[in-house]
Design a protein around this motif. Structure first.
Motif, PDB file in Angstrom:
ATOM      1  N   ARG A 175       0.631  -1.421  -0.015  1.00 47.09           N
ATOM      2  CA  ARG A 175      -0.035   0.195   0.022  1.00 47.09           C
ATOM      3  C   ARG A 175       0.778   1.189  -0.053  1.00 47.09           C
ATOM      4  NH1 ARG A 175      -4.682  -2.475   3.995  1.00 47.09           N
ATOM      5  NH2 ARG A 175      -6.358  -2.745   2.207  1.00 47.09           N
ATOM      6  N   ILE A 176       1.766   1.298   0.934  1.00 44.91           N
ATOM      7  CA  ILE A 176       3.080   2.120   0.936  1.00 44.91           C
ATOM      8  C   ILE A 176       4.364   1.500   0.978  1.00 44.91           C
ATOM      9  CG2 ILE A 176       4.257   4.331   1.563  1.00 44.91           C
ATOM     10  CD1 ILE A 176       1.487   5.404   2.319  1.00 44.91           C
ATOM     11  N   GLY A 177       5.271   1.700  -0.171  1.00 47.50           N
ATOM     12  CA  GLY A 177       6.480   0.900   0.015  1.00 47.50           C
ATOM     13  C   GLY A 177       7.558   1.363   1.035  1.00 47.50           C
ATOM     14  N   PRO A 178       8.527   0.466   1.635  1.00 47.23           N
ATOM     15  CA  PRO A 178       9.202   1.063   2.575  1.00 47.23           C
ATOM     16  C   PRO A 178      10.203   2.280   2.270  1.00 47.23           C
ATOM     17  CG  PRO A 178       9.790  -1.364   2.118  1.00 47.23           C
ATOM     18  CD  PRO A 178       8.785  -0.803   0.912  1.00 47.23           C
ATOM     19  N   HIS A 179      10.076   3.127   3.195  1.00 49.48           N
ATOM     20  CA  HIS A 179      10.575   4.415   2.923  1.00 49.48           C
ATOM     21  C   HIS A 179      11.045   5.191   4.243  1.00 49.48           C
ATOM     22  CE1 HIS A 179       6.381   5.493   3.567  1.00 49.48           C
ATOM     23  NE2 HIS A 179       6.763   6.622   3.893  1.00 49.48           N
ATOM     24  N   THR A 180      11.681   6.349   4.360  1.00 46.21           N
ATOM     25  CA  THR A 180      11.553   7.155   5.493  1.00 46.21           C
ATOM     26  C   THR A 180      10.823   8.280   5.137  1.00 46.21           C
ATOM     27  OG1 THR A 180      13.678   8.014   4.866  1.00 46.21           O
ATOM     28  CG2 THR A 180      13.606   6.246   6.587  1.00 46.21           C
ATOM     29  N   ASP A 181      10.182   8.967   6.041  1.00 42.41           N
ATOM     30  CA  ASP A 181       9.787  10.351   5.768  1.00 42.41           C
ATOM     31  C   ASP A 181      10.733  11.424   5.661  1.00 42.41           C
ATOM     32  OD1 ASP A 181       7.211   9.297   5.711  1.00 42.41           O
ATOM     33  OD2 ASP A 181       6.812  10.023   7.806  1.00 42.41           O
ATOM     34  N   PHE A 182      10.420  12.480   5.154  1.00 41.06           N
ATOM     35  CA  PHE A 182      11.400  13.323   4.498  1.00 41.06           C
ATOM     36  C   PHE A 182      11.937  14.665   5.316  1.00 41.06           C
ATOM     37  CE2 PHE A 182       9.398  12.037   0.434  1.00 41.06           C
ATOM     38  CZ  PHE A 182       9.706  10.655   0.325  1.00 41.06           C
ATOM     39  N   GLY A 183      10.566  15.280   6.009  1.00 43.67           N
ATOM     40  CA  GLY A 183      10.540  16.549   6.509  1.00 43.67           C
ATOM     41  C   GLY A 183      11.063  16.371   7.990  1.00 43.67           C
ATOM     42  N   THR A 184      10.227  17.081   8.940  1.00 40.76           N
ATOM     43  CA  THR A 184      10.482  17.185  10.261  1.00 40.76           C
ATOM     44  C   THR A 184       9.647  16.150  11.135  1.00 40.76           C
ATOM     45  OG1 THR A 184       9.055  19.032  10.519  1.00 40.76           O
ATOM     46  CG2 THR A 184      11.494  19.500  10.238  1.00 40.76           C
ATOM     47  N   VAL A 185       8.478  16.465  11.359  1.00 43.93           N
ATOM     48  CA  VAL A 185       7.623  15.769  12.173  1.00 43.93           C
ATOM     49  C   VAL A 185       6.283  15.296  11.179  1.00 43.93           C
ATOM     50  CG1 VAL A 185       5.807  15.751  14.028  1.00 43.93           C
ATOM     51  CG2 VAL A 185       8.032  17.063  14.169  1.00 43.93           C
ATOM     52  N   THR A 186       6.036  13.883  11.291  1.00 50.16           N
ATOM     53  CA  THR A 186       4.761  13.505  10.641  1.00 50.16           C
ATOM     54  C   THR A 186       3.653  13.114  11.772  1.00 50.16           C
ATOM     55  OG1 THR A 186       6.007  12.656   8.710  1.00 50.16           O
ATOM     56  CG2 THR A 186       3.951  11.493   9.224  1.00 50.16           C
ATOM     57  N   VAL A 187       2.533  13.590  11.589  1.00 50.63           N
ATOM     58  CA  VAL A 187       1.331  13.258  12.514  1.00 50.63           C
ATOM     59  C   VAL A 187       0.472  12.345  11.587  1.00 50.63           C
ATOM     60  CG1 VAL A 187      -0.297  14.186  14.158  1.00 50.63           C
ATOM     61  CG2 VAL A 187       1.721  15.459  13.581  1.00 50.63           C
ATOM     62  N   LEU A 188       0.263  11.213  12.287  1.00 50.98           N
ATOM     63  CA  LEU A 188      -0.613  10.186  11.548  1.00 50.98           C
ATOM     64  C   LEU A 188      -1.898  10.126  12.470  1.00 50.98           C
ATOM     65  CD1 LEU A 188      -1.278   8.021   9.635  1.00 50.98           C
ATOM     66  CD2 LEU A 188       0.401   6.572  10.817  1.00 50.98           C
ATOM     67  N   ASP A 189      -2.958  10.082  11.659  1.00 55.85           N
ATOM     68  CA  ASP A 189      -4.276   9.265  12.253  1.00 55.85           C
ATOM     69  C   ASP A 189      -4.719   8.485  11.377  1.00 55.85           C
ATOM     70  OD1 ASP A 189      -6.802   8.882  13.406  1.00 55.85           O
ATOM     71  OD2 ASP A 189      -7.622  11.097  12.926  1.00 55.85           O
ATOM     72  N   ARG A 190      -4.641   7.233  11.886  1.00 59.98           N
ATOM     73  CA  ARG A 190      -4.820   5.909  10.995  1.00 59.98           C
ATOM     74  C   ARG A 190      -5.945   4.955  11.673  1.00 59.98           C
ATOM     75  NH1 ARG A 190      -1.589   1.186  12.428  1.00 59.98           N
ATOM     76  NH2 ARG A 190      -0.946   1.427  14.465  1.00 59.98           N
ATOM     77  N   GLU A 191      -6.569   4.349  10.383  1.00 59.27           N
ATOM     78  CA  GLU A 191      -7.301   3.173  11.037  1.00 59.27           C
ATOM     79  C   GLU A 191      -6.601   1.936  11.040  1.00 59.27           C
ATOM     80  OE1 GLU A 191     -11.608   4.538   9.270  1.00 59.27           O
ATOM     81  OE2 GLU A 191     -10.293   3.840   7.762  1.00 59.27           O
ATOM     82  N   VAL A 192      -6.825   1.341  12.024  1.00 61.27           N
ATOM     83  CA  VAL A 192      -6.042  -0.058  12.239  1.00 61.27           C
ATOM     84  C   VAL A 192      -6.714  -1.222  11.394  1.00 61.27           C
ATOM     85  CG1 VAL A 192      -7.701  -0.974  14.004  1.00 61.27           C
ATOM     86  CG2 VAL A 192      -5.365  -1.744  14.117  1.00 61.27           C
ATOM     87  N   GLY A 193      -5.650  -1.961  10.677  1.00 62.22           N
ATOM     88  CA  GLY A 193      -6.343  -3.192   9.975  1.00 62.22           C
ATOM     89  C   GLY A 193      -5.382  -4.042   9.595  1.00 62.22           C
ATOM     90  N   ALA A 194      -5.662  -5.130   8.964  1.00 64.25           N
ATOM     91  CA  ALA A 194      -4.673  -6.523   8.620  1.00 64.25           C
ATOM     92  C   ALA A 194      -3.446  -6.019   7.825  1.00 64.25           C
ATOM     93  CB  ALA A 194      -5.474  -7.643   8.090  1.00 64.25           C
ATOM     94  N   GLY A 195      -3.808  -5.166   6.801  1.00 59.66           N
ATOM     95  CA  GLY A 195      -3.025  -4.453   5.986  1.00 59.66           C
ATOM     96  C   GLY A 195      -2.523  -3.081   6.337  1.00 59.66           C
ATOM     97  N   GLY A 196      -1.779  -3.144   7.510  1.00 57.76           N
ATOM     98  CA  GLY A 196      -1.636  -1.647   8.264  1.00 57.76           C
ATOM     99  C   GLY A 196       0.060  -1.507   8.277  1.00 57.76           C
TER     100      GLY A 196
END
Length: 324
Positions: free
Chosen positions: A202-223
């Motif tokens: 769904r999103i390949g392996p990576h690091t984020d690029f900037g300073t801070v990432t704030v994630l609001d996610r839904e939990v799932g099997a493909g998480g």
């Protein structure tokens, strides 16, 4: 959360506690960023209805026919609809995007749009947001969400500065007119995508690029999974009401790699949950585009790196994940 390398930290004592309480929050944040690079935060003050309204409005947009959404198509880093197949985040790690399966997602993107007056900067980093007339609720919902996200991201940078023994505005003095993006990612179900290709996420392996990432996610099997040293790939924990926080390359670089910009990925849709359809709200915070990021030396940092201008680094990374 028991046994997880990704800790849960309550920010309530930071906002309302005594000096010792604030110091403890800062200490625990520093520890998390030095080890896993990820943490979950509660007590952040963002009302749950704000997040729910943003997700609901986005789902209204995603539910529209493809030919309607196509009118809002943009490229990576743009403002509007990023269709399936447009992005391969593994390219940020040097993978050949042309030979890498694209990420199994679609996105709506909006972000910083207050111009600086410099046309070259504004065209790329502060382009006007686009709002679909078919979903009038999207503009108000995402504008409110963006305001809360920027305030929280700035506060987390203040916590970080305190943790390092720096002036509390050490980082935020460079966020007076920052670039930032909210990506609302929809991860379609297996019944829609079909079987993923080998190595497709769904999103390949990576690091984020900037300073801070704030994630609001839904939990799932493909998480979400996080690549934590000493653990390998682990499922990111989920706590109702909490945000998942991680830092990006620029902030890691700034701290002389004291803090870890950690690889992560979102698993492909799973056979055990073929109807799973998830929506994540992902806020990427950056800096004033002309900020020069220079690595802090000892006792804070331990890895020297050449200075980089924020917008140059970010532009190169966005180009690297673009599927042509």
């Amino acid at each position: 959360m028991s046994g997880s390398p990704v800790p849960l930290i309550d920010l309530e004592p930071w906002f309302h506690g005594a000096a010792a309480d604030r110091a403890e929050v800062a200490r625990r944040t520093d520890e998390a960023l030095r080890t896993s690079g990820f943490l979950l935060v509660t007590g952040h003050g963002v009302p749950s209805p704000v997040r729910a309204a943003a997700r609901a409005a986005a789902r209204q947009f995603f539910a529209m026919p493809t030919e309607v959404k196509a009118a809002y198509t943009v490229g990576v880093g743009g403002r509007g609809w990023l269709p399936p197949g447009a992005e391969a985040n593994a390219g940020a790690e040097g993978a050949d995007v042309a030979a890498t399966p694209p990420d199994l997602k679609e996105s709506w993107t909006c972000g910083a749009d207050a111009p600086t007056g410099d046309p070259a900067v504004d065209e790329v980093w502060f382009a006007p947001n686009v709002w679909p007339h078919e979903v009038p609720a999207l503009r108000s919902a995402l504008t409110e969400h963006l305001a809360h996200m920027r305030a929280l991201a700035d506060e987390l940078l203040v916590v970080g500065a305190r943790a390092l023994g720096l002036d509390e505005d050490f980082f935020t003095r460079h966020t007076g007119h920052p670039s930032y993006t909210l990506n609302i990612n929809r991860y379609p179900p297996l019944t829609e995508t079909g079987e993923p290709a080998e190595g497709q996420f769904r999103i390949g392996p990576h690091t984020d690029f900037g300073t801070v990432t704030v994630l609001d996610r839904e939990v799932g099997a493909g998480g979400l999974q996080v690549d934590v040293p000493g653990y390998g790939w682990v499922d990111a924990p989920h706590e109702p009401g909490a945000f998942t926080i991680n830092i990006g390359d620029l902030l890691s670089r700034w701290t002389g790699e004291r803090w870890r910009s950690t690889r992560h990925r979102v698993l492909p849709p799973q056979d055990v949950a073929p109807e799973e359809d998830l929506v994540s709200l992902v806020y990427f915070y950056e800096l004033d585009p002309d900020t020069t990021v220079e690595a802090l030396g000892p006792p804070v940092g331990h890895v020297a790196a050449a200075p980089v201008r924020a917008r140059d680094y970010l532009a190169a990374k966005l180009a690297a994940i673009t599927v042509h």
